[in-house]
Write an enzyme that holds these catalytic residues in place. Structure first.
Site, PDB file in Angstrom:
ATOM      1  N   TYR A 143       0.802  -1.168  -0.146  1.00 52.38           N
ATOM      2  CA  TYR A 143      -0.155  -0.048   0.014  1.00 52.38           C
ATOM      3  C   TYR A 143       0.915   1.257  -0.047  1.00 52.38           C
ATOM      4  O   TYR A 143       1.766   1.367   0.777  1.00 52.38           O
ATOM      5  CB  TYR A 143      -0.893   0.066   1.151  1.00 52.38           C
ATOM      6  CG  TYR A 143      -1.579   1.203   1.475  1.00 52.38           C
ATOM      7  CD1 TYR A 143      -2.750   1.345   0.455  1.00 52.38           C
ATOM      8  CD2 TYR A 143      -1.316   2.313   2.295  1.00 52.38           C
ATOM      9  CE1 TYR A 143      -3.598   2.561   0.593  1.00 52.38           C
ATOM     10  CE2 TYR A 143      -2.217   3.109   2.383  1.00 52.38           C
ATOM     11  CZ  TYR A 143      -3.369   3.444   1.548  1.00 52.38           C
ATOM     12  OH  TYR A 143      -4.193   4.612   1.566  1.00 52.38           O
ATOM     13  N   ASP A 238       9.229   3.105  -0.774  1.00 56.41           N
ATOM     14  CA  ASP A 238       8.144   3.638   0.012  1.00 56.41           C
ATOM     15  C   ASP A 238       8.503   3.380   1.703  1.00 56.41           C
ATOM     16  O   ASP A 238       8.333   2.240   1.863  1.00 56.41           O
ATOM     17  CB  ASP A 238       6.874   3.036  -0.298  1.00 56.41           C
ATOM     18  CG  ASP A 238       5.736   3.736   0.600  1.00 56.41           C
ATOM     19  OD1 ASP A 238       6.013   4.500   1.558  1.00 56.41           O
ATOM     20  OD2 ASP A 238       4.608   3.438   0.245  1.00 56.41           O
ATOM     21  N   LYS A 266       5.409   9.178   9.143  1.00 53.09           N
ATOM     22  CA  LYS A 266       5.208   8.627  10.285  1.00 53.09           C
ATOM     23  C   LYS A 266       6.156   9.058  11.375  1.00 53.09           C
ATOM     24  O   LYS A 266       6.087  10.013  11.986  1.00 53.09           O
ATOM     25  CB  LYS A 266       4.952   6.884  10.236  1.00 53.09           C
ATOM     26  CG  LYS A 266       3.734   6.531   9.536  1.00 53.09           C
ATOM     27  CD  LYS A 266       3.706   5.147   9.372  1.00 53.09           C
ATOM     28  CE  LYS A 266       2.454   4.602   8.415  1.00 53.09           C
ATOM     29  NZ  LYS A 266       1.349   4.886   8.824  1.00 53.09           N
TER      30      LYS A 266
END
Length: 427
Positions: A143, A238, A266
């Site tokens: 994702y 990613d 994050k």
């Protein structure tokens, strides 16, 4: 009488689709009412009924120092007192950019944004602008945010064009994304042999965390790097989830692979909305205002968020920080695996740095197809039993978990003991 959490969930559904502002929060995968949290401290959170939980979600990874880490909160308060947003440059943006480029050898330049989706979307646009090609390769189960190019599932056969996996994504957009099997180096090589001159970029979670935790095979990682270099494609790591979560130089440092572009999020925001993309100078200089690839954001580099990120990143630079975090996380996965084995439950767990995966299967899965073979119903029963016992795990069998530096050996031991009691009864 319904619980306060259920009452809040009912109220939320009146004006918020599904009662939540991000789908996994709705507990649709596991059933029941989501917990509405009111506060957190260290490794714990408290819900609307005042019940305390040991938290293994950590806001889905950012809270590597635990909840309400005092220096981070202080930095946020001090920055907020000076101004919430300017829409203009600040010195703190320079500091965090310099720090990121100093830590990661793959970064010559970096652009700050506000979310992981924004970072990956921009990195893909930049890769296409840099190469003059359209085709993007991604991997099933990974994702990378909810932009149109990435909400694509595999086609009906090997090396077919992708199909939209979400309503609202035009087929004409999806056809520019090729979806392959994670950890399958041979399939990737075949794709490049057939369409290498059309491939702008390969994007990958170097440790997959959105189909549960899936560790990469070394030959898969090496093949990505070699094939992208040979065919002039951009390799995008990613690291929104893995960045500064699995090691001091992210997954790329852990595995010794240098990507062309990296997306981060994050942890670099310490719980505030900060993300970034960066990489080779010759690629990054194609971004506006230096080059023709446009990207902009009103709140990019927000001073309050950057303040939180700086404190968090600097704290992770402490000697032994990641060794301690990895050891604590491995204590959890080893303990859970041993407890299940003791009571004859088909279960296993593994960790990479401060991330972990729990699987109701005999061995850790290595692909999306293997993840789908795990016993999802057993996970759901285990999740609710652990929740009742005061241990908050990701409310889905397809999400990784996270340990923070605030979790103590005693916290981990308590979680293992709770799980063993559940395994003893049979999941």
């Amino acid at each position: 009488m319904s619980s306060r959490n259920q009452q809040l969930f009912d109220a939320a559904q009146r004006h918020i689709p599904g009662g939540v502002n991000s789908p996994v929060r709705a507990f649709r995968s596991v059933g029941g009412a989501p917990r509405f949290f009111t506060r957190g401290e260290g490794p714990r959170v408290w819900d609307a009924e005042g019940k305390s939980y040991l938290d293994y979600v950590g806001s889905w990874g950012p809270l590597i120092l635990g909840h309400t880490h005092a220096p981070t909160v202080k930095a946020v308060q001090e920055a907020a007192a000076l101004g919430l947003s300017f829409g203009a440059p600040t010195e703190a943006e320079i500091e965090i950019a310099d720090l990121l480029c100093d830590i990661l050898p793959s970064l010559d330049m970096v652009r700050l944004v506000s979310s992981g989706t924004e970072a990956t979307m921009s990195a893909i646009r930049l890769a296409r602008g840099h190469t003059g090609r359209d085709l993007l390769v991604k991997f099933e189960g990974c994702y990378h945010g909810h932009s149109d190019s990435l909400l694509v599932k595999a086609g009906s056969g090997l090396l077919t064009f992708g199909n939209p996996s979400s309503g609202g994504v035009p087929a004409d957009v999806a056809k520019h994304t090729l979806v392959l099997e994670y950890n399958n180096a041979e399939q990737l090589a075949e794709a490049f042999a057939k369409q290498g001159s059309e491939i702008a970029a390969v994007i990958v979670e170097p440790v997959a965390g959105n189909m549960n935790l899936i560790a990469p095979k070394p030959e898969f990682m090496q093949a990505m790097r070699e094939l992208c270099s040979k065919h002039g494609a951009v390799l995008i790591f990613d690291e929104v989830m893995t960045g500064f979560r699995v090691g001091p130089q992210c997954a790329q440092g852990l595995f010794g692979i240098t990507p062309d572009l990296t997306t981060l999020g994050k942890v670099i925001g310490g719980g505030m909305p900060v993300a970034a993309f960066g990489g080779k100078r010759e690629i990054m200089e194609k971004i506006a205002p230096l080059g023709p690839v446009y990207q902009a954001g009103t709140l990019s580099g927000n001073p309050v968020a950057v303040a939180a990120g700086l404190v968090t990143l600097k704290a992770t630079r402490a000697p032994g920080f990641y060794d301690s975090l990895a050891a604590r996380t491995k204590q959890l996965t080893d303990g859970l695996t041993a407890a299940a084995k003791k009571h004859g439950v088909t279960f296993c767990a593994q960790s990479v740095g401060g991330m972990f995966g729990l699987y109701f299967s005999a061995t850790p899965p290595t692909s999306f197809a293997e993840v789908m073979q795990c016993d999802k119903e057993a996970f759901n029963r285990f999740f609710h039993a652990m929740l009742e016992a005061g241990h908050y795990l990701a409310p889905s069998a397809f999400e990784a978990g996270f340990v923070s530096a605030a979790h103590t050996e005693a916290d981990i031991a308590a979680t293992i003991a709770a799980a063993e009691a559940i395994f003893a009864k049979g999941v």
